[in-house]
Design a protein around this motif. Structure first.
Motif, PDB file in Angstrom:
ATOM      1  N   GLN A  79       0.795  -1.295  -0.087  1.00 28.11           N
ATOM      2  CA  GLN A  79       0.216   0.060   0.114  1.00 28.11           C
ATOM      3  C   GLN A  79       0.934   1.270  -0.152  1.00 28.11           C
ATOM      4  OE1 GLN A  79      -3.613   0.073   2.577  1.00 28.11           O
ATOM      5  NE2 GLN A  79      -3.291  -1.995   3.056  1.00 28.11           N
ATOM      6  N   VAL A  80       1.866   1.246   0.776  1.00 27.87           N
ATOM      7  CA  VAL A  80       2.883   2.550   0.800  1.00 27.87           C
ATOM      8  C   VAL A  80       3.559   2.471  -0.493  1.00 27.87           C
ATOM      9  CG1 VAL A  80       4.678   3.548   2.105  1.00 27.87           C
ATOM     10  CG2 VAL A  80       2.933   2.302   3.442  1.00 27.87           C
ATOM     11  N   VAL A  81       4.084   1.654  -1.259  1.00 30.89           N
ATOM     12  CA  VAL A  81       4.856   1.866  -2.306  1.00 30.89           C
ATOM     13  C   VAL A  81       4.053   2.313  -3.422  1.00 30.89           C
ATOM     14  CG1 VAL A  81       4.647  -0.196  -3.203  1.00 30.89           C
ATOM     15  CG2 VAL A  81       6.545   1.006  -3.823  1.00 30.89           C
ATOM     16  N   GLY A  82       2.554   1.736  -3.218  1.00 33.77           N
ATOM     17  CA  GLY A  82       1.659   2.047  -4.191  1.00 33.77           C
ATOM     18  C   GLY A  82       1.298   3.475  -4.022  1.00 33.77           C
ATOM     19  N   SER A  83       1.286   4.190  -2.783  1.00 29.91           N
ATOM     20  CA  SER A  83       1.173   5.612  -2.940  1.00 29.91           C
ATOM     21  C   SER A  83       1.748   6.335  -3.598  1.00 29.91           C
ATOM     22  CB  SER A  83       1.033   5.867  -1.337  1.00 29.91           C
ATOM     23  OG  SER A  83       2.400   6.113  -0.859  1.00 29.91           O
ATOM     24  N   LEU A  84       2.959   6.139  -4.247  1.00 34.07           N
ATOM     25  CA  LEU A  84       3.758   6.882  -4.866  1.00 34.07           C
ATOM     26  C   LEU A  84       3.216   6.932  -6.367  1.00 34.07           C
ATOM     27  CD1 LEU A  84       7.287   5.480  -4.033  1.00 34.07           C
ATOM     28  CD2 LEU A  84       6.190   7.435  -2.990  1.00 34.07           C
ATOM     29  N   TYR A  85       2.559   6.089  -6.919  1.00 33.73           N
ATOM     30  CA  TYR A  85       2.027   6.100  -8.127  1.00 33.73           C
ATOM     31  C   TYR A  85       0.474   5.876  -8.374  1.00 33.73           C
ATOM     32  CZ  TYR A  85       2.327   0.920  -7.647  1.00 33.73           C
ATOM     33  OH  TYR A  85       2.223  -0.354  -7.378  1.00 33.73           O
ATOM     34  N   SER A  86      -0.238   5.594  -7.172  1.00 35.14           N
ATOM     35  CA  SER A  86      -1.652   5.207  -7.159  1.00 35.14           C
ATOM     36  C   SER A  86      -2.402   6.035  -6.222  1.00 35.14           C
ATOM     37  CB  SER A  86      -1.919   3.717  -6.861  1.00 35.14           C
ATOM     38  OG  SER A  86      -3.316   3.548  -6.909  1.00 35.14           O
ATOM     39  N   ARG A 135       9.554  11.176 -11.591  1.00 38.87           N
ATOM     40  CA  ARG A 135       8.456  12.015 -11.538  1.00 38.87           C
ATOM     41  C   ARG A 135       7.308  11.897 -12.912  1.00 38.87           C
ATOM     42  NH1 ARG A 135       7.960  15.525  -7.790  1.00 38.87           N
ATOM     43  NH2 ARG A 135       9.782  16.676  -6.713  1.00 38.87           N
ATOM     44  N   ASN A 136       6.061  11.786 -12.394  1.00 37.10           N
ATOM     45  CA  ASN A 136       4.986  11.852 -13.350  1.00 37.10           C
ATOM     46  C   ASN A 136       4.679  13.302 -13.815  1.00 37.10           C
ATOM     47  OD1 ASN A 136       2.989  11.233 -14.909  1.00 37.10           O
ATOM     48  ND2 ASN A 136       1.572  10.650 -13.135  1.00 37.10           N
ATOM     49  N   PRO A 137       4.886  13.811 -14.828  1.00 36.27           N
ATOM     50  CA  PRO A 137       4.687  15.234 -15.161  1.00 36.27           C
ATOM     51  C   PRO A 137       3.038  15.438 -15.419  1.00 36.27           C
ATOM     52  CG  PRO A 137       5.368  13.946 -17.095  1.00 36.27           C
ATOM     53  CD  PRO A 137       5.696  12.947 -16.090  1.00 36.27           C
ATOM     54  N   PRO A 147       1.875  -0.882 -13.723  1.00 38.09           N
ATOM     55  CA  PRO A 147       0.774  -0.197 -13.615  1.00 38.09           C
ATOM     56  C   PRO A 147       0.736   1.316 -13.984  1.00 38.09           C
ATOM     57  CG  PRO A 147       1.993  -0.624 -11.637  1.00 38.09           C
ATOM     58  CD  PRO A 147       2.602  -1.475 -12.848  1.00 38.09           C
ATOM     59  N   VAL A 148      -0.458   1.790 -14.628  1.00 40.75           N
ATOM     60  CA  VAL A 148      -0.324   3.317 -15.106  1.00 40.75           C
ATOM     61  C   VAL A 148      -0.523   4.208 -13.732  1.00 40.75           C
ATOM     62  CG1 VAL A 148      -1.586   4.709 -16.610  1.00 40.75           C
ATOM     63  CG2 VAL A 148      -1.189   2.427 -17.336  1.00 40.75           C
ATOM     64  N   SER A 149       0.562   5.104 -13.876  1.00 36.41           N
ATOM     65  CA  SER A 149       0.703   6.130 -12.742  1.00 36.41           C
ATOM     66  C   SER A 149      -0.582   7.095 -12.728  1.00 36.41           C
ATOM     67  CB  SER A 149       1.945   6.742 -12.618  1.00 36.41           C
ATOM     68  OG  SER A 149       1.649   7.841 -11.693  1.00 36.41           O
ATOM     69  N   ILE A 150      -1.105   7.420 -11.929  1.00 42.46           N
ATOM     70  CA  ILE A 150      -1.981   8.746 -11.536  1.00 42.46           C
ATOM     71  C   ILE A 150      -1.542   9.483 -10.416  1.00 42.46           C
ATOM     72  CG2 ILE A 150      -3.954   7.606 -12.483  1.00 42.46           C
ATOM     73  CD1 ILE A 150      -5.154   6.884  -9.827  1.00 42.46           C
ATOM     74  N   GLY A 151      -0.433   9.082  -9.709  1.00 39.25           N
ATOM     75  CA  GLY A 151       0.252   9.726  -8.795  1.00 39.25           C
ATOM     76  C   GLY A 151       1.418  10.519  -9.014  1.00 39.25           C
ATOM     77  N   PRO A 152       2.166  11.079  -8.147  1.00 37.33           N
ATOM     78  CA  PRO A 152       3.300  12.153  -8.469  1.00 37.33           C
ATOM     79  C   PRO A 152       4.612  11.464  -8.998  1.00 37.33           C
ATOM     80  CG  PRO A 152       3.403  11.485  -5.996  1.00 37.33           C
ATOM     81  CD  PRO A 152       2.056  11.027  -6.778  1.00 37.33           C
ATOM     82  N   GLY A 164      -9.108  17.802 -13.043  1.00 36.80           N
ATOM     83  CA  GLY A 164      -7.494  17.777 -13.263  1.00 36.80           C
ATOM     84  C   GLY A 164      -6.892  16.655 -13.092  1.00 36.80           C
ATOM     85  N   LEU A 165      -7.517  15.584 -12.725  1.00 37.64           N
ATOM     86  CA  LEU A 165      -6.677  14.255 -12.445  1.00 37.64           C
ATOM     87  C   LEU A 165      -6.537  13.634 -13.720  1.00 37.64           C
ATOM     88  CD1 LEU A 165      -9.312  12.854  -9.601  1.00 37.64           C
ATOM     89  CD2 LEU A 165      -7.275  13.841  -9.189  1.00 37.64           C
ATOM     90  N   LYS A 166      -5.406  13.047 -13.774  1.00 36.03           N
ATOM     91  CA  LYS A 166      -5.039  12.620 -15.332  1.00 36.03           C
ATOM     92  C   LYS A 166      -3.844  11.390 -15.004  1.00 36.03           C
ATOM     93  CE  LYS A 166      -4.624  17.022 -17.884  1.00 36.03           C
ATOM     94  NZ  LYS A 166      -3.747  17.863 -18.545  1.00 36.03           N
ATOM     95  N   PHE A 167      -4.327  10.241 -15.876  1.00 37.85           N
ATOM     96  CA  PHE A 167      -3.357   9.123 -16.138  1.00 37.85           C
ATOM     97  C   PHE A 167      -2.126   9.720 -16.721  1.00 37.85           C
ATOM     98  CE2 PHE A 167      -7.454   6.970 -16.596  1.00 37.85           C
ATOM     99  CZ  PHE A 167      -7.516   6.106 -15.628  1.00 37.85           C
ATOM    100  N   GLU A 168      -0.887   8.806 -16.462  1.00 42.69           N
ATOM    101  CA  GLU A 168       0.201   9.355 -16.904  1.00 42.69           C
ATOM    102  C   GLU A 168       0.448   9.714 -18.384  1.00 42.69           C
ATOM    103  OE1 GLU A 168       3.398   5.792 -17.695  1.00 42.69           O
ATOM    104  OE2 GLU A 168       2.463   5.610 -15.547  1.00 42.69           O
ATOM    105  N   ASP A 169      -0.529   9.100 -19.254  1.00 45.92           N
ATOM    106  CA  ASP A 169      -0.131   9.617 -20.649  1.00 45.92           C
ATOM    107  C   ASP A 169      -1.118  10.756 -20.929  1.00 45.92           C
ATOM    108  OD1 ASP A 169      -2.948   8.431 -20.373  1.00 45.92           O
ATOM    109  OD2 ASP A 169      -2.739   6.857 -21.818  1.00 45.92           O
ATOM    110  N   GLY A 170      -1.739  11.576 -19.884  1.00 44.43           N
ATOM    111  CA  GLY A 170      -2.379  12.517 -20.083  1.00 44.43           C
ATOM    112  C   GLY A 170      -4.066  12.678 -20.296  1.00 44.43           C
ATOM    113  N   THR A 171      -4.205  11.137 -20.403  1.00 45.55           N
ATOM    114  CA  THR A 171      -5.829  11.219 -20.195  1.00 45.55           C
ATOM    115  C   THR A 171      -6.459  11.479 -18.969  1.00 45.55           C
ATOM    116  OG1 THR A 171      -5.387   9.222 -21.958  1.00 45.55           O
ATOM    117  CG2 THR A 171      -7.634   9.334 -20.930  1.00 45.55           C
ATOM    118  N   PRO A 172      -7.676  12.306 -19.146  1.00 54.17           N
ATOM    119  CA  PRO A 172      -8.077  12.839 -18.141  1.00 54.17           C
ATOM    120  C   PRO A 172      -9.143  11.565 -17.201  1.00 54.17           C
ATOM    121  CG  PRO A 172      -8.835  14.119 -19.943  1.00 54.17           C
ATOM    122  CD  PRO A 172      -8.227  13.101 -20.473  1.00 54.17           C
TER     123      PRO A 172
END
Length: 579
Positions: free
Chosen positions: A82-89, A256-258, A235-240, A131-139
């Motif tokens: 869960q903790v490592v997941g918080s970086l990208y999920s 970083r996930n821009p 997994p596709v990122s939605i976090g930082p 303003g939430l987006k997947f790492e590929d820019g998809t809302p």
């Protein structure tokens, strides 16, 4: 939470040592629940103010004793995952930790707040932030959250929490719906009236739904990127952060996930530019490296691995470690289960509790550094916890074999045979030998039975396991007793692998659980769960509480903003920075 419990058990049995136990230690536990609560919509807004003196940039390091079996957030349950997941999920809700005070509140993460209930608590609605987006820019839209939940019904989804699925579709939820390949769940189950709104229609009231909404699998998944089992590796990122490289059981590196917008995130300051995880490091070496802080280890931390047995005394006695040592309660309570289907005489069970050498067990597990003597079945991290002692465990932590023998004599059960099962490791060989000696002195006839450590929980989980007394641990999934009492004491759950390891079944207690579950106020529920737990323990004695588990470990001197989340029993990475 079986997966989490198993890891906690392994961590606990692999660490400890050091300090001695006493009745003073036994009375040490104090409630942590004042630090918890539901945040407001304002608390759910980003960006994070951050820790005092926080700086941006650099690489932080993490050293772990094992790898991560699951990076797919839908399959994550163990606290380290869960903790490592918080970086990208991200989830609908999440825990926000204040590094300065340690206060933890539940806030809206992807959602604007912690949710709104209607229909007597059976219907819950969340509104997604813009303003939430997947790492590929998809809302990200409500459809992506609905798809993530529908995905949990798929046959290959076997490891994550099952709260939402069972609340929506019943215990046999897979028979009701086969997952996204079978189409969408109807609006009567999950509705998405617009791109920002998602509505869940549960079959019964669930006052603690905001807490369940922070479990890793209540997230957003981009359907076009979902390749089922293979998604676990990318997994596709939605976090930082997003995954830069991954070698299973060796290393995991994030960059970083821009597409992450900090203005939407009330939880993650994301101060560092990257995270580098080193996996599969021996626990003793891990602690020694964090203590020494050489090279990159100066900027390193570990999520949930306790200090090894040999290092605890040194850390406690050397002042250089004081400012970078964490020692706080975990959500776990260790107990010894009494198999109520075999030890049917409650007087015998009470005699076992009176004779049990709890202080000795605490000392052998690491002393006060890794656990306080427990008086009841709730961790101090759970809402409504009271420092109660229904069986007098804390009042007499060394046990009273003389009194216990008198109780056995009165019941005509002197010489009663007890099969004491244990995980066949050095730690539990020693601990159960001490337990057997004291119980034998109390008039029991103890026969120890070693079990393979790998299959330990599988064996004690069988209703016809053939054992009378055996240890287990349990951690609350969130700080409400609904994740402690029903999983471990509801007789209707008894079956192979079920966590009711005492195989306790009382129609009266089962009915009381049903009554409490219908209460729509979480605080009112919490008090009732505590009361029921103590009543069961005092009257029926299905378990003997031993320790309120605690986390004890150091981190690198180069890190700031390090905080601990007692709800998860793990270090919070959200606000860490390089000094």
């Amino acid at each position: 939470m079986p997966a989490l419990v198993a890891v906690s058990a392994l961590t606990l049995t692999a660490c400890g040592g050091g300090s001695s136990s006493s009745s003073g230690d036994a009375k040490k536990a104090t409630a942590e629940v004042a630090n918890f609560g539901l945040g407001t919509a304002a608390d759910s807004q980003g960006p994070v103010k951050g820790a005092a003196g926080a700086k941006k940039g650099g690489t932080a390091y993490d050293i772990e004793p094992a790898g991560f079996d699951y990076l797919d957030p839908s399959q994550q349950y163990v606290n380290t995952y869960q903790v490592v997941g918080s970086l990208y999920s991200r989830q609908l809700t999440g825990y926000k930790t204040d590094p300065a005070t340690g206060k933890v509140i539940l806030v809206g993460d992807m959602a604007t707040d912690t949710g709104t209930q209607s229909d007597g608590g059976k219907t819950w609605t969340w509104t997604l932030k813009k303003g939430l987006k997947f790492e590929d820019g998809t809302p990200i839209t409500s459809k992506d959250v609905k798809y993530a939940v529908e995905r949990l019904y798929s046959p290959y989804q076997t490891q994550g929490a099952t709260y939402f699925q069972t609340w929506l579709s019943g215990a046999d939820y897979r028979k009701v719906y086969a997952g996204p390949d079978a189409g969408e769940l109807p609006d009567s189950v999950i509705a998405t009236p617009d791109a920002q709104t998602i509505v869940f229609h549960f079959q019964a009231p669930h006052a603690d739904a905001p807490y369940a909404a922070q479990m890793p699998n209540i997230t957003a998944i981009e359907r076009s990127k979902d390749d089922k089992e293979k998604y676990n590796n990318h997994p596709v990122s939605i976090g930082p952060y997003k995954i830069k490289s991954y070698e299973p059981d060796k290393s995991l590196v994030f960059e970083r996930n821009p597409e992450w917008d900090p203005s939407t995130d009330p939880i993650r300051a994301a101060n560092v530019d990257s995270w580098s995880f080193e996996l599969g490091i021996d626990q003793a070496l891990l602690t020694q490296r964090l203590m020494a802080g050489s090279g990159n280890d100066k900027d390193a931390v570990t999520i949930a691995a306790n200090a090894d047995n040999a290092s605890i005394k040194t850390i406690q006695s050397d002042a250089q470690y004081a400012s970078r040592t964490i020692n706080q309660y975990e959500p776990y309570v260790d107990v010894f289960n009494i198999n109520t289907t075999r030890v049917t005489d409650v007087n015998v069970r009470k005699a076992l509790a009176v004779a049990f050498p709890t202080a000795t067990v605490q000392k052998l597990l690491g002393g006060s550094a890794t656990g306080d003597v427990a008086g009841n079945l709730m961790s101090p991290t759970v809402g409504g916890w009271q420092n109660t002692d229904p069986l007098g465990v804390k009042a007499t932590p060394n046990g009273d074999p003389v009194k216990a023998k008198a109780m056995l004599t009165a019941a005509g059960k002197v010489g009663y045979t007890i099969v004491l099962a244990y995980s066949n490791t050095t730690r539990w060989q020693t601990t159960t030998a001490a337990i057997a000696d004291q119980l034998n002195a109390a008039g029991f006839n103890v026969q120890r039975k070693e079990l393979d450590p790998t299959s330990y929980y599988t064996q004690i989980g069988k209703p016809d396991n053939g054992f009378d007394l055996y240890r287990s641990g349990w951690g609350a999934d969130w700080p409400v007793g609904s994740t402690v009492v029903p999983p471990t004491l509801d007789g209707r759950t008894i079956g192979d692998g079920a966590p009711n390891y005492s195989h306790y079944n009382s129609a009266t207690s089962n009915a009381e659980m049903d009554r409490i579950n219908k209460i729509t106020d979480v605080k009112e529920q919490a008090a009732e769960w505590m009361k029921l737990s103590d009543t069961i323990l005092a009257n029926d004695v299905p378990m003997i509480p031993t320790t309120y588990d605690k986390y004890f470990q150091v981190y690198g001197a180069g890190l700031g903003g390090v905080a601990y989340n007692p709800v998860l029993g793990a270090v919070d990475l959200s606000n860490i920075f390089i000094k």
